[in-house]
Design a protein around this motif. Structure first.
Motif, PDB file in Angstrom:
ATOM      1  N   ALA A  88      10.130  11.723  -1.653  1.00 26.77           N
ATOM      2  CA  ALA A  88       9.569  11.475  -0.324  1.00 26.77           C
ATOM      3  C   ALA A  88       8.140  10.687  -0.505  1.00 26.77           C
ATOM      4  CB  ALA A  88       9.333  12.828   0.133  1.00 26.77           C
ATOM      5  N   VAL A  89       7.302  11.170  -1.487  1.00 25.14           N
ATOM      6  CA  VAL A  89       6.105  10.614  -1.620  1.00 25.14           C
ATOM      7  C   VAL A  89       6.191   9.164  -2.342  1.00 25.14           C
ATOM      8  CG1 VAL A  89       4.915  13.032  -2.011  1.00 25.14           C
ATOM      9  CG2 VAL A  89       5.503  11.607  -3.966  1.00 25.14           C
ATOM     10  N   ARG A  90       7.075   9.186  -2.938  1.00 25.88           N
ATOM     11  CA  ARG A  90       7.321   7.853  -3.703  1.00 25.88           C
ATOM     12  C   ARG A  90       7.330   6.457  -2.490  1.00 25.88           C
ATOM     13  NH1 ARG A  90      12.353   6.299  -7.769  1.00 25.88           N
ATOM     14  NH2 ARG A  90      11.948   3.791  -7.632  1.00 25.88           N
TER      15      ARG A  90
ATOM     16  N   ASP B  34       6.109   2.524  -5.451  1.00 21.97           N
ATOM     17  CA  ASP B  34       6.715   1.353  -6.135  1.00 21.97           C
ATOM     18  C   ASP B  34       5.961   0.216  -6.074  1.00 21.97           C
ATOM     19  OD1 ASP B  34       8.746   2.916  -6.851  1.00 21.97           O
ATOM     20  OD2 ASP B  34       9.915   2.588  -5.084  1.00 21.97           O
ATOM     21  N   ALA B  35       4.678  -0.003  -5.296  1.00 22.95           N
ATOM     22  CA  ALA B  35       3.951  -1.231  -5.180  1.00 22.95           C
ATOM     23  C   ALA B  35       2.802  -1.009  -6.236  1.00 22.95           C
ATOM     24  CB  ALA B  35       3.145  -0.939  -3.739  1.00 22.95           C
ATOM     25  N   PRO B  36       2.048  -2.039  -6.538  1.00 23.67           N
ATOM     26  CA  PRO B  36       1.026  -2.032  -7.691  1.00 23.67           C
ATOM     27  C   PRO B  36       0.099  -1.047  -6.910  1.00 23.67           C
ATOM     28  CG  PRO B  36       1.777  -4.101  -7.150  1.00 23.67           C
ATOM     29  CD  PRO B  36       2.445  -3.421  -6.205  1.00 23.67           C
TER      30      PRO B  36
ATOM     31  N   GLU C   5      -0.365   8.201   4.157  1.00 20.01           N
ATOM     32  CA  GLU C   5       0.855   7.512   4.903  1.00 20.01           C
ATOM     33  C   GLU C   5       0.954   6.347   5.103  1.00 20.01           C
ATOM     34  OE1 GLU C   5       1.550   9.979   8.555  1.00 20.01           O
ATOM     35  OE2 GLU C   5       1.225  12.058   7.059  1.00 20.01           O
ATOM     36  N   TYR C   6       1.029   5.333   4.025  1.00 17.54           N
ATOM     37  CA  TYR C   6       1.183   4.062   4.053  1.00 17.54           C
ATOM     38  C   TYR C   6       2.475   3.435   4.876  1.00 17.54           C
ATOM     39  CZ  TYR C   6      -2.671   4.134   1.035  1.00 17.54           C
ATOM     40  OH  TYR C   6      -4.124   4.466   0.336  1.00 17.54           O
ATOM     41  N   VAL C   7       3.579   4.409   4.490  1.00 17.79           N
ATOM     42  CA  VAL C   7       4.960   4.240   5.331  1.00 17.79           C
ATOM     43  C   VAL C   7       5.221   5.399   6.297  1.00 17.79           C
ATOM     44  CG1 VAL C   7       7.180   3.919   5.025  1.00 17.79           C
ATOM     45  CG2 VAL C   7       5.809   2.867   3.340  1.00 17.79           C
ATOM     46  N   PRO C   8       5.216   5.161   7.275  1.00 18.02           N
ATOM     47  CA  PRO C   8       5.415   6.483   8.349  1.00 18.02           C
ATOM     48  C   PRO C   8       6.534   7.250   8.124  1.00 18.02           C
ATOM     49  CG  PRO C   8       5.092   4.459   9.809  1.00 18.02           C
ATOM     50  CD  PRO C   8       5.271   4.028   8.374  1.00 18.02           C
ATOM     51  N   PRO C   9       6.371   8.799   7.776  1.00 19.98           N
ATOM     52  CA  PRO C   9       7.301   9.314   7.045  1.00 19.98           C
ATOM     53  C   PRO C   9       8.205   9.963   8.227  1.00 19.98           C
ATOM     54  CG  PRO C   9       5.231  10.790   7.539  1.00 19.98           C
ATOM     55  CD  PRO C   9       5.008   9.489   7.678  1.00 19.98           C
ATOM     56  N   ALA C  10       9.504   9.926   7.804  1.00 23.22           N
ATOM     57  CA  ALA C  10      10.459  10.624   8.798  1.00 23.22           C
ATOM     58  C   ALA C  10      10.318  11.988   8.817  1.00 23.22           C
ATOM     59  CB  ALA C  10      11.863  10.408   7.973  1.00 23.22           C
TER      60      ALA C  10
ATOM     61  N   SER D 297      -3.267   0.578  -5.875  1.00 23.54           N
ATOM     62  CA  SER D 297      -4.514  -0.240  -5.380  1.00 23.54           C
ATOM     63  C   SER D 297      -5.906  -0.009  -5.993  1.00 23.54           C
ATOM     64  CB  SER D 297      -4.413   0.122  -3.834  1.00 23.54           C
ATOM     65  OG  SER D 297      -3.626  -0.380  -3.131  1.00 23.54           O
ATOM     66  N   PHE D 298      -5.816   1.131  -6.848  1.00 21.03           N
ATOM     67  CA  PHE D 298      -7.287   1.577  -7.696  1.00 21.03           C
ATOM     68  C   PHE D 298      -6.799   1.691  -9.091  1.00 21.03           C
ATOM     69  CE2 PHE D 298      -6.869   3.287  -3.435  1.00 21.03           C
ATOM     70  CZ  PHE D 298      -8.163   2.899  -2.823  1.00 21.03           C
ATOM     71  N   ASP D 299      -7.872   1.192  -9.863  1.00 16.75           N
ATOM     72  CA  ASP D 299      -7.969   1.425 -11.383  1.00 16.75           C
ATOM     73  C   ASP D 299      -7.401   2.626 -11.971  1.00 16.75           C
ATOM     74  OD1 ASP D 299      -8.839  -1.121 -11.539  1.00 16.75           O
ATOM     75  OD2 ASP D 299     -10.829  -0.708 -11.888  1.00 16.75           O
ATOM     76  N   ALA D 300      -7.686   3.681 -11.100  1.00 11.94           N
ATOM     77  CA  ALA D 300      -7.366   5.069 -11.648  1.00 11.94           C
ATOM     78  C   ALA D 300      -6.085   5.533 -11.197  1.00 11.94           C
ATOM     79  CB  ALA D 300      -8.566   6.123 -11.262  1.00 11.94           C
ATOM     80  N   GLY D 301      -5.250   4.774 -10.155  1.00  6.82           N
ATOM     81  CA  GLY D 301      -4.056   5.209  -9.863  1.00  6.82           C
ATOM     82  C   GLY D 301      -3.862   5.154  -8.505  1.00  6.82           C
ATOM     83  N   TYR D 302      -2.969   5.938  -7.713  1.00  2.21           N
ATOM     84  CA  TYR D 302      -2.442   5.955  -6.364  1.00  2.21           C
ATOM     85  C   TYR D 302      -3.397   6.671  -5.496  1.00  2.21           C
ATOM     86  CZ  TYR D 302       1.247   3.083  -8.068  1.00  2.21           C
ATOM     87  OH  TYR D 302       2.331   1.994  -8.553  1.00  2.21           O
ATOM     88  N   LEU D 303      -3.582   6.472  -4.245  1.00  2.00           N
ATOM     89  CA  LEU D 303      -4.211   7.377  -3.306  1.00  2.00           C
ATOM     90  C   LEU D 303      -3.055   7.968  -2.266  1.00  2.00           C
ATOM     91  CD1 LEU D 303      -6.732   8.573  -1.799  1.00  2.00           C
ATOM     92  CD2 LEU D 303      -6.945   6.490  -0.470  1.00  2.00           C
ATOM     93  N   PRO D 304      -2.864   9.311  -2.469  1.00  2.00           N
ATOM     94  CA  PRO D 304      -1.918   9.639  -1.126  1.00  2.00           C
ATOM     95  C   PRO D 304      -2.584   9.320   0.021  1.00  2.00           C
ATOM     96  CG  PRO D 304      -2.392  11.275  -2.920  1.00  2.00           C
ATOM     97  CD  PRO D 304      -3.338  10.306  -3.219  1.00  2.00           C
TER      98      PRO D 304
END
Length: 600
Positions: free
Chosen positions: A368-370, A376-378, A389-394, A380-387
């Motif tokens: 779900a979080v993936r 799966d996108a690069p 809702e870039y894609v609206p969740p079902a 956005s930050f040097d230290a990793g991914y920020l949680p």
């Protein structure tokens, strides 16, 4: 002096100051080691001989006939720390500052009046303001030049040019700085409080709103995105009284985007200061007490006005962040959390490597979080991914996202998160409003509100006056207008929510003191005894990131059952404001005053 003449003076000053000549010497000692302000203490071991902003420092500048270099910042400011690392730790730059200037470091949260005046000067001089703000001020207290962040080489060059220019033509710089000062304030004309005047103010404000509104992404502006709490509060007032489908749609979009995307912390709750992009995706990672207190109140109100019960959970998680990360054992709340971790990495506290998420989360949760966090996108930050809702969740994924936050939060609490543990009176007044109004959501918030009320009245009040702040066991005096305004409002909200008679009476007393200290026939002063020559009374103070302190005090005084306070508030409300007529969008709280004051 006409606006054209003042603009010409600014332009002439800019060119004038940047022409070269030679330089001289004068020894100072850094005064900031172990200062109770965490931000000032950070600079206590710089080779720059930082002084505090006070009458003694200005007297020294006059004795030595030197420009003051006044550098304003705050603990959570990322670029303030960058400039410290690059320039203020540099021995060569420090030597220039110590020899040719009186260097002064200012915590903007302790000197908001000074900060506002210098921000205004910077905006008028070069069309930009922000932090770090570095102003060169004459010994008489007139700003002469200002710059924001500069790389060390450019900063070193500027210091050499300005010191040379000062030695060769002090009189010319003094003259241009005084010409650049705003003209003396005049008492504005009165206008009756009428329904027609209020409606005209709303129409002009709404026209400004639609000029600034981003109807695609929500919020205001097309570059970066700030919460703009005063404007949103006024729109909620308007929507509650005069429902409008277009306003409803815009407000829902804005509250949804702020909550769903990168400006909100989806693991620990609370909101970051702003995003650097118009899509709300990329935050500047500092979290401020004032933003979160104001946004908690707005989401509570929006839940009712916009008929969106889920906003109450956003308010609850925001209050939870304040309790978990900002609460001091004595009952008050800290000012902010830093944008960088203890190692100086921007945002690292909040960011995750993909392999760590896959390792820590159950397969269904990770799936779900993936998708929703776009793993799966690069990154956005040097230290990793920020949680976020870039894609609206079902609907089926929402419980999985909640489970992800539950698992990751204890892990993240182990990471470093530097805090400005200063307990500021005005900011805690905003927090008192938030927890008092949240009692309607959950009676358990009563305990938090009562603790905070007790803290303000026992730790930050002395002899009928407010103190500015408390830090590391030291009480810092000289509360400003905003402290009184927000504390009076918070005490009234506490009294309304709990029936506490002491809160109402102390609100009345503090309001009386504030009117005495900060208001006169020309208008409002932010500071009781300003040291900057250009800090003069204004008919009303515009809203900014925080609500206008003058207009908050007027609104609070209209709520008090005190004929003297009511009369003063109505007198100030009657004033016609030229600045508001030119730009009503920046005076939403004044628009609310005109709507709430009983017609004459």
């Amino acid at each position: 002096m006409s606006a054209f003449e003042r603009g010409t003076a600014f332009f002439t000053l800019l060119l004038f100051l940047l022409c070269p000549v030679p330089a001289d010497a004068a020894p100072l000692v850094n005064q900031l080691a172990n200062h109770p302000s965490p931000y000032l203490a950070l600079h206590g071991h710089d080779p720059v001989a930082w002084q505090e902003w006070n009458a003694a420092t200005i007297a020294r500048a006059r004795r030595e006939n030197k420009l003051l270099y006044v550098s304003v910042g705050y603990f959570a400011c990322h670029w303030c720390h960058v400039m410290q690392r690059e320039s203020y730790k540099d021995p060569q730059i420090a030597a220039l500052l110590n020899r040719d200037f009186i260097p002064v470091k200012v915590d903007r949260e302790l000197n908001t009046g000074l900060d506002d005046a210098l921000q205004t000067f910077s905006a008028r001089l070069q069309g930009a303001a922000g932090w770090p703000l570095n102003a060169f001020v004459t010994p008489e207290g007139y700003p002469a030049f200002a710059a924001l962040y500069m790389p060390p080489d450019a900063f070193r060059t500027l210091l050499a040019q300005l010191s040379s220019r000062w030695r060769s033509d002090r009189a010319g710089i003094r003259r241009l700085a005084s010409l650049a000062a705003p003209p003396p304030g005049q008492r504005p004309a009165d206008a009756p409080l009428t329904a027609a005047r209020s409606e005209q103010a709303w129409e002009r404000f709404m026209a400004g709103v639609w000029q600034e509104a981003d109807s695609l992404h929500g919020g205001f502006g097309q570059v970066s995105k700030f919460p703009m709490a005063p404007q949103l509060s006024a729109l909620l007032d308007r929507q509650a009284q005069h429902p409008d489908a277009r306003v409803d749609e815009f407000l829902r979009l804005t509250f949804d985007q702020m909550a769903a995307r990168g400006m909100r912390d989806h693991i620990g709750g609370g909101f970051f200061r702003y995003t650097v992009d118009p899509d709300w995706d990329t935050p500047h990672f500092e979290k401020m007490l004032y933003d979160n207190a104001q946004l908690a109140v707005l989401y509570l109100r929006a839940a009712t006005v916009l008929a969106q019960p889920r906003y109450r959970e956003i308010a609850r998680s925001t209050l939870g962040f304040m309790q978990d990360e900002l609460r001091d054992p004595r009952g008050g709340f800290y000012s902010s959390t830093s944008a960088v971790d203890a190692a100086g990495r921007e945002g690292a506290t909040y960011l995750w490597a993909r392999d760590e998420l896959e390792r820590r989360l159950p397969p269904a949760v990770y799936t779900a979080v993936r998708r929703v966090w776009r793993l799966d996108a690069p990154a956005s930050f040097d230290a990793g991914y920020l949680p976020a809702e870039y894609v609206p969740p079902a609907a089926s994924q929402r419980p999985l996202l909640i489970e992800a936050a539950r698992i990751l939060y204890p892990v993240r609490r182990m990471r470093s998160l530097p805090k400005d543990d200063k307990l500021n009176a005005g900011l805690n007044g905003l927090a008192l409003s938030a927890f008092s109004q949240a009692i309607q959501l959950d009676p358990a918030y009563r305990q938090e509100a009562d603790r905070l009320q007790h803290f303000l009245l026992t730790r930050l009040a002395r002899g009928g006056r407010l103190m500015k702040a408390m830090a590391h066991g030291h009480v810092l005096p000289h509360a400003e207008l905003e402290d009184y305004a927000y504390v009076v409002q918070g005490l009234l909200d506490h009294a309304d929510a709990t029936g506490n008679a002491q809160s109402r009476e102390r609100a009345r007393q503090f309001a009386h003191t504030a009117w005495t200290l900060f208001w006169n026939a020309q208008g409002w002063k932010r500071e009781a005894q300003p040291l900057l020559a250009t800090l003069q009374a204004e008919p009303a103070l515009a809203d900014g990131a925080l609500y206008s302190p003058s207009d908050v005090l007027v609104l609070a005084s209209l709520r008090l059952q005190d004929p003297v306070m009511n009369r003063l508030a109505r007198s100030a409300a009657r004033w016609r404001l030229t600045a508001m007529e030119q730009d009503p969008y920046t005076f939403p709280t004044r628009v609310r005053i005109l709507a709430q004051a009983q017609p004459d």
